[in-house]
Design a protein around this motif. Structure first.
Motif, mmCIF file in Angstrom:
data_model
loop_
_atom_site.group_PDB
_atom_site.id
_atom_site.type_symbol
_atom_site.label_atom_id
_atom_site.label_comp_id
_atom_site.label_asym_id
_atom_site.label_seq_id
_atom_site.Cartn_x
_atom_site.Cartn_y
_atom_site.Cartn_z
ATOM 1 N N ASN A 52 8.585 -10.064 -2.339
ATOM 2 C CA ASN A 52 7.136 -10.144 -2.118
ATOM 3 C C ASN A 52 6.782 -10.172 -0.632
ATOM 4 O O ASN A 52 5.893 -10.909 -0.205
ATOM 5 C CB ASN A 52 6.526 -11.342 -2.837
ATOM 6 N N THR A 53 7.482 -9.376 0.134
ATOM 7 C CA THR A 53 7.141 -9.201 1.548
ATOM 8 C C THR A 53 7.186 -7.723 1.870
ATOM 9 O O THR A 53 7.826 -6.925 1.169
ATOM 10 C CB THR A 53 8.117 -9.941 2.498
ATOM 11 N N CYS A 54 6.489 -7.363 2.921
ATOM 12 C CA CYS A 54 6.557 -5.994 3.417
ATOM 13 C C CYS A 54 6.362 -6.015 4.926
ATOM 14 O O CYS A 54 5.844 -6.977 5.494
ATOM 15 C CB CYS A 54 5.547 -5.081 2.729
ATOM 16 N N LYS A 55 6.808 -4.948 5.567
ATOM 17 C CA LYS A 55 6.672 -4.799 7.009
ATOM 18 C C LYS A 55 5.919 -3.504 7.274
ATOM 19 O O LYS A 55 6.326 -2.431 6.824
ATOM 20 C CB LYS A 55 8.042 -4.747 7.677
ATOM 21 N N GLY A 56 4.817 -3.619 8.005
ATOM 22 C CA GLY A 56 4.040 -2.450 8.393
ATOM 23 C C GLY A 56 4.292 -2.124 9.850
ATOM 24 O O GLY A 56 4.290 -3.016 10.701
ATOM 25 N N ASP A 57 4.540 -0.857 10.135
ATOM 26 C CA ASP A 57 4.731 -0.373 11.506
ATOM 27 C C ASP A 57 3.594 0.584 11.854
ATOM 28 O O ASP A 57 3.497 1.661 11.275
ATOM 29 C CB ASP A 57 6.074 0.340 11.664
ATOM 30 N N PHE A 58 2.751 0.168 12.784
ATOM 31 C CA PHE A 58 1.587 0.942 13.214
ATOM 32 C C PHE A 58 1.906 1.532 14.592
ATOM 33 O O PHE A 58 2.103 0.795 15.548
ATOM 34 C CB PHE A 58 0.373 0.029 13.314
ATOM 35 N N LYS A 59 1.958 2.840 14.673
ATOM 36 C CA LYS A 59 2.225 3.518 15.943
ATOM 37 C C LYS A 59 0.975 4.278 16.366
ATOM 38 O O LYS A 59 0.395 5.028 15.583
ATOM 39 C CB LYS A 59 3.394 4.483 15.808
ATOM 40 N N THR A 87 -3.037 -3.271 4.483
ATOM 41 C CA THR A 87 -2.252 -3.797 5.607
ATOM 42 C C THR A 87 -2.516 -2.981 6.874
ATOM 43 O O THR A 87 -2.516 -3.527 7.973
ATOM 44 C CB THR A 87 -0.739 -3.850 5.287
ATOM 45 N N TYR A 88 -2.766 -1.673 6.719
ATOM 46 C CA TYR A 88 -3.188 -0.844 7.861
ATOM 47 C C TYR A 88 -4.478 -1.423 8.435
ATOM 48 O O TYR A 88 -4.601 -1.619 9.652
ATOM 49 C CB TYR A 88 -3.402 0.599 7.396
ATOM 50 N N ASP A 89 -5.433 -1.697 7.572
ATOM 51 C CA ASP A 89 -6.715 -2.257 8.017
ATOM 52 C C ASP A 89 -6.529 -3.622 8.686
ATOM 53 O O ASP A 89 -7.276 -3.970 9.601
ATOM 54 C CB ASP A 89 -7.683 -2.394 6.839
ATOM 55 N N ALA A 90 -5.552 -4.392 8.236
ATOM 56 C CA ALA A 90 -5.306 -5.706 8.824
ATOM 57 C C ALA A 90 -4.671 -5.600 10.212
ATOM 58 O O ALA A 90 -4.981 -6.401 11.098
ATOM 59 C CB ALA A 90 -4.408 -6.535 7.905
ATOM 60 N N LEU A 91 -3.800 -4.620 10.428
ATOM 61 C CA LEU A 91 -3.123 -4.488 11.727
ATOM 62 C C LEU A 91 -3.951 -3.732 12.760
ATOM 63 O O LEU A 91 -3.778 -3.944 13.960
ATOM 64 C CB LEU A 91 -1.768 -3.784 11.564
#
Length: 135
Positions: free
Chosen positions: A42-49, A86-90
């Motif tokens: 129940n975790t994920c990692k988002g990478d925003f470049k 999560t995109y919107d959160a980062l």
């Protein structure tokens, strides 16, 4: 429990080039990419470049930043929903970092425009069906 919660974030990578000889009016091009990796816990990692560069002088002015965020997620939330949310959160963290960094670099701050990905299929990959041999 909410669909997700941002636990922490950090800048993973930063590259900045500002070798303009004199003050120049820039015409900036913005490119974003966002990828999410999911775990079984129940975790994920988002990478925003984000890649920001002058349209004509990208070799003289560019900024590339990759910011990663770790999220806990609720059980059963669709990956497509998590991807967009999560995109919107980062995004605000990336935007704030870019404007603060550029202001601190002695140039007018860059304010990244928001791109709504909720109606885009960029986070869905349709795999072609394998061809079946003729019987």
């Amino acid at each position: 429990m909410k669909e997700f919660e941002l636990k922490n974030y950090k800048v993973q990578n930063l590259q900045f080039v500002n070798s303009l000889d004199r003050p120049t009016k820039l015409e900036l091009n913005y490119q974003y990419s966002y990828n999410v990796g999911y775990s079984n816990h129940n975790t994920c990692k988002g990478d925003f470049k984000a890649v920001i560069a002058d349209k004509k002088l990208s070799d003289k002015f560019s900024l590339t930043v990759t910011l990663s965020g770790i999220f806990t997620t609720a059980q059963g939330v669709a990956k497509e929903i998590l991807h967009v949310r999560t995109y919107d959160a980062l995004f605000p963290y990336v935007k704030a970092f870019v404007s603060t960094f550029t202001a601190g670099a002695g140039i007018p701050p860059i304010f990244m425009p928001y791109i709504d990905i909720s109606d885009k299929s960029i986070y869905r990959v349709e795999m072609p069906r394998p061809e079946r041999p003729e019987e």
